[in-house]
Design a protein around this motif. Structure first.
Motif, PDB file in Angstrom:
ATOM      1  N   LEU A 169       0.850  -1.191   0.000  1.00 37.09           N
ATOM      2  CA  LEU A 169       0.000   0.000   0.000  1.00 37.09           C
ATOM      3  C   LEU A 169       0.884   1.240   0.000  1.00 37.09           C
ATOM      4  O   LEU A 169       2.039   1.187   0.445  1.00 37.09           O
ATOM      5  CB  LEU A 169      -0.958   0.014   1.183  1.00 37.09           C
ATOM      6  N   VAL A 170       0.341   2.319  -0.494  1.00 35.57           N
ATOM      7  CA  VAL A 170       1.071   3.573  -0.624  1.00 35.57           C
ATOM      8  C   VAL A 170       0.358   4.619   0.227  1.00 35.57           C
ATOM      9  O   VAL A 170      -0.861   4.787   0.133  1.00 35.57           O
ATOM     10  CB  VAL A 170       1.144   4.025  -2.095  1.00 35.57           C
ATOM     11  N   VAL A 171       1.129   5.320   1.047  1.00 37.14           N
ATOM     12  CA  VAL A 171       0.577   6.320   1.964  1.00 37.14           C
ATOM     13  C   VAL A 171       1.142   7.689   1.614  1.00 37.14           C
ATOM     14  O   VAL A 171       2.364   7.838   1.416  1.00 37.14           O
ATOM     15  CB  VAL A 171       0.898   5.970   3.429  1.00 37.14           C
ATOM     16  N   HIS A 172       0.255   8.687   1.540  1.00 36.06           N
ATOM     17  CA  HIS A 172       0.653  10.088   1.372  1.00 36.06           C
ATOM     18  C   HIS A 172       0.286  10.803   2.674  1.00 36.06           C
ATOM     19  O   HIS A 172      -0.891  10.839   3.049  1.00 36.06           O
ATOM     20  CB  HIS A 172      -0.091  10.751   0.203  1.00 36.06           C
ATOM     21  N   THR A 173       1.268  11.332   3.355  1.00 38.35           N
ATOM     22  CA  THR A 173       0.987  12.058   4.599  1.00 38.35           C
ATOM     23  C   THR A 173       0.909  13.557   4.330  1.00 38.35           C
ATOM     24  O   THR A 173       1.346  14.047   3.280  1.00 38.35           O
ATOM     25  CB  THR A 173       2.082  11.767   5.636  1.00 38.35           C
ATOM     26  N   GLY A 174       0.372  14.274   5.315  1.00 43.02           N
ATOM     27  CA  GLY A 174       0.274  15.727   5.192  1.00 43.02           C
ATOM     28  C   GLY A 174      -1.000  16.172   4.507  1.00 43.02           C
ATOM     29  O   GLY A 174      -1.673  15.401   3.825  1.00 43.02           O
ATOM     30  N   PRO A 175      -1.336  17.450   4.660  1.00 45.83           N
ATOM     31  CA  PRO A 175      -2.584  17.972   4.077  1.00 45.83           C
ATOM     32  C   PRO A 175      -2.505  18.190   2.577  1.00 45.83           C
ATOM     33  O   PRO A 175      -3.546  18.359   1.924  1.00 45.83           O
ATOM     34  CB  PRO A 175      -2.795  19.296   4.809  1.00 45.83           C
ATOM     35  N   GLY A 180       5.047  23.570  -0.037  1.00 47.90           N
ATOM     36  CA  GLY A 180       4.761  24.752   0.759  1.00 47.90           C
ATOM     37  C   GLY A 180       3.613  24.554   1.719  1.00 47.90           C
ATOM     38  O   GLY A 180       3.612  25.118   2.829  1.00 47.90           O
ATOM     39  N   ALA A 181       2.625  23.749   1.320  1.00 48.07           N
ATOM     40  CA  ALA A 181       1.458  23.522   2.173  1.00 48.07           C
ATOM     41  C   ALA A 181       1.553  22.237   2.985  1.00 48.07           C
ATOM     42  O   ALA A 181       0.658  21.946   3.780  1.00 48.07           O
ATOM     43  CB  ALA A 181       0.198  23.483   1.305  1.00 48.07           C
ATOM     44  N   PHE A 182       2.608  21.490   2.793  1.00 47.01           N
ATOM     45  CA  PHE A 182       2.735  20.182   3.449  1.00 47.01           C
ATOM     46  C   PHE A 182       2.779  20.300   4.969  1.00 47.01           C
ATOM     47  O   PHE A 182       2.235  19.454   5.682  1.00 47.01           O
ATOM     48  CB  PHE A 182       4.006  19.476   2.918  1.00 47.01           C
ATOM     49  N   ARG A 183       3.404  21.348   5.494  1.00 48.80           N
ATOM     50  CA  ARG A 183       3.617  21.459   6.936  1.00 48.80           C
ATOM     51  C   ARG A 183       2.569  22.325   7.642  1.00 48.80           C
ATOM     52  O   ARG A 183       2.783  22.753   8.776  1.00 48.80           O
ATOM     53  CB  ARG A 183       5.017  22.017   7.204  1.00 48.80           C
ATOM     54  N   GLN A 206       4.299  -2.518  12.618  1.00 47.57           N
ATOM     55  CA  GLN A 206       4.644  -1.129  12.931  1.00 47.57           C
ATOM     56  C   GLN A 206       5.400  -0.531  11.754  1.00 47.57           C
ATOM     57  O   GLN A 206       6.388  -1.107  11.284  1.00 47.57           O
ATOM     58  CB  GLN A 206       5.491  -1.049  14.196  1.00 47.57           C
ATOM     59  N   VAL A 207       4.924   0.615  11.289  1.00 45.91           N
ATOM     60  CA  VAL A 207       5.479   1.230  10.086  1.00 45.91           C
ATOM     61  C   VAL A 207       5.957   2.633  10.426  1.00 45.91           C
ATOM     62  O   VAL A 207       5.221   3.423  11.034  1.00 45.91           O
ATOM     63  CB  VAL A 207       4.424   1.280   8.960  1.00 45.91           C
ATOM     64  N   SER A 208       7.186   2.948  10.032  1.00 44.82           N
ATOM     65  CA  SER A 208       7.740   4.295  10.175  1.00 44.82           C
ATOM     66  C   SER A 208       7.613   5.034   8.854  1.00 44.82           C
ATOM     67  O   SER A 208       7.913   4.478   7.789  1.00 44.82           O
ATOM     68  CB  SER A 208       9.212   4.226  10.612  1.00 44.82           C
ATOM     69  N   LEU A 209       7.189   6.283   8.912  1.00 48.33           N
ATOM     70  CA  LEU A 209       6.978   7.097   7.719  1.00 48.33           C
ATOM     71  C   LEU A 209       7.915   8.301   7.726  1.00 48.33           C
ATOM     72  O   LEU A 209       8.207   8.866   8.789  1.00 48.33           O
ATOM     73  CB  LEU A 209       5.526   7.579   7.652  1.00 48.33           C
ATOM     74  N   ASN A 210       8.381   8.648   6.554  1.00 53.17           N
ATOM     75  CA  ASN A 210       9.237   9.835   6.428  1.00 53.17           C
ATOM     76  C   ASN A 210       8.377  11.100   6.438  1.00 53.17           C
ATOM     77  O   ASN A 210       7.270  11.117   5.894  1.00 53.17           O
ATOM     78  CB  ASN A 210      10.044   9.768   5.128  1.00 53.17           C
ATOM     79  N   ASP A 211       8.910  12.135   7.058  1.00 53.95           N
ATOM     80  CA  ASP A 211       8.181  13.402   7.134  1.00 53.95           C
ATOM     81  C   ASP A 211       8.500  14.244   5.900  1.00 53.95           C
ATOM     82  O   ASP A 211       9.243  15.226   5.954  1.00 53.95           O
ATOM     83  CB  ASP A 211       8.559  14.148   8.421  1.00 53.95           C
ATOM     84  N   LYS A 212       7.929  13.816   4.781  1.00 47.67           N
ATOM     85  CA  LYS A 212       8.129  14.543   3.534  1.00 47.67           C
ATOM     86  C   LYS A 212       6.955  14.263   2.610  1.00 47.67           C
ATOM     87  O   LYS A 212       6.290  13.217   2.727  1.00 47.67           O
ATOM     88  CB  LYS A 212       9.439  14.120   2.859  1.00 47.67           C
ATOM     89  N   PRO A 213       6.649  15.190   1.685  1.00 51.34           N
ATOM     90  CA  PRO A 213       5.533  14.952   0.770  1.00 51.34           C
ATOM     91  C   PRO A 213       5.871  13.866  -0.246  1.00 51.34           C
ATOM     92  O   PRO A 213       7.036  13.597  -0.532  1.00 51.34           O
ATOM     93  CB  PRO A 213       5.336  16.318   0.098  1.00 51.34           C
ATOM     94  N   GLY A 214       4.829  13.265  -0.786  1.00 51.02           N
ATOM     95  CA  GLY A 214       5.042  12.241  -1.798  1.00 51.02           C
ATOM     96  C   GLY A 214       4.623  10.867  -1.302  1.00 51.02           C
ATOM     97  O   GLY A 214       4.359  10.654  -0.120  1.00 51.02           O
ATOM     98  N   PRO A 215       4.569   9.904  -2.221  1.00 56.16           N
ATOM     99  CA  PRO A 215       4.124   8.547  -1.861  1.00 56.16           C
ATOM    100  C   PRO A 215       5.199   7.783  -1.089  1.00 56.16           C
ATOM    101  O   PRO A 215       6.400   7.939  -1.330  1.00 56.16           O
ATOM    102  CB  PRO A 215       3.847   7.904  -3.224  1.00 56.16           C
ATOM    103  N   GLN A 216       4.758   6.956  -0.159  1.00 56.06           N
ATOM    104  CA  GLN A 216       5.632   6.074   0.606  1.00 56.06           C
ATOM    105  C   GLN A 216       5.039   4.666   0.563  1.00 56.06           C
ATOM    106  O   GLN A 216       3.914   4.448   1.016  1.00 56.06           O
ATOM    107  CB  GLN A 216       5.778   6.556   2.047  1.00 56.06           C
TER     108      GLN A 216
END
Length: 255
Positions: A169-175, A180-183, A206-216
């Protein structure tokens, strides 16, 4: 002149006085009759009581542990049977113990060699949501809309109509996917991935996610999946007046 040396007389071959027997054991080589009890022919010394040829063993009797051996006190037939039985039992036990692991290896290889296609959940529900950001926004294929969770510990559950093999599965975090609007809101950095199979078995990761825009991408490789739940455990940028944002969650099955 010296006298000549005397020459010894040459031996004279005489016929044996023994009478040829009228009956007896014929020699298998020259046919001469021999008296009963003799072991070798009196003319050519061929063995008279030669053992009969032994029939060749079948091929499987020449393989261990079925190879015949001469043992003191018995032929060892029961020992070979017991050993063969133990080998069969060991193979059966090993098959039961190793079958799940072997099946998992085969499925993982098929996941890597095959193609994956997207699959959409039939429903998405959340344990809690902030107004205007429902759980359905996480599966609408838009990264500028998101599911908003008010605090850590909130979860979102995705339900599927039919069981399938979840490759990843692919997760996109942030709004938003815009840097510019990610944070603007908090972003999850660690989640619990709970996958439920059709038989009710739960697989937790347990999954760790990077704090950056884009697919993970999160590799799973779980069969017969019916529901997937994400539980938010840790986040970056969480402070008073801000909530957690999950922009999009995509699922891929083996095609």
């Amino acid at each position: 002149m010296q006298p000549a040396k005397p020459a010894a007389a040459r031996p004279v071959v005489r016929q044996s006085a023994a009478r040829e027997p009228d009956s007896g054991v014929p020699c298998p080589s020259c046919g001469t009759l021999n008296q009963p009890g003799r072991k070798f022919c009196r003319r050519c010394a061929t063995r008279l009581d030669a053992p009969e040829p032994v029939a060749a063993l079948p091929w499987w009797r020449t393989r261990w542990p079925f190879r015949r051996r001469v043992r003191i006190g018995g032929s060892g037939r029961w020992g070979r049977r017991l050993l063969a039985l133990l080998v069969v039992v060991a193979l059966v036990v090993a098959g039961f113990l190793l079958l799940p692991a072997g099946r998992g290896v085969v499925e993982d290889v098929r996941d890597k060699l095959g193609d994956a296609s997207a699959i959409s959940p039939s429903n998405a529900t959340a344990s809690a949501s902030v107004p205007g950001h429902p759980a359905a926004a996480a599966i609408d294929s838009l990264t500028n809309r998101y599911w908003g969770a008010p605090a850590l510990g909130a979860s979102v559950t995705f339900t599927f109509e039919r069981p399938f093999r979840l490759v990843d599965l692919v997760v996109h975090t942030g709004p938003s996917a815009d840097p510019g609007a990610f944070r603007r809101e908090a972003r999850p950095t660690r989640v619990d991935l709970v996958v439920t199979s059709a038989d009710g078995t739960e697989h937790t990761q347990q999954v760790s996610l990077n704090d950056k825009p884009g697919p993970q991408t999160i590799a799973t490789g779980i069969s017969d999946v019916v529901t997937v739940r994400l539980v938010l455990r840790e986040a970056a940028g969480l402070s008073s007046g801000r909530h957690l944002a999950v922009g999009e969650v995509e699922f891929f099955k083996r095609s």
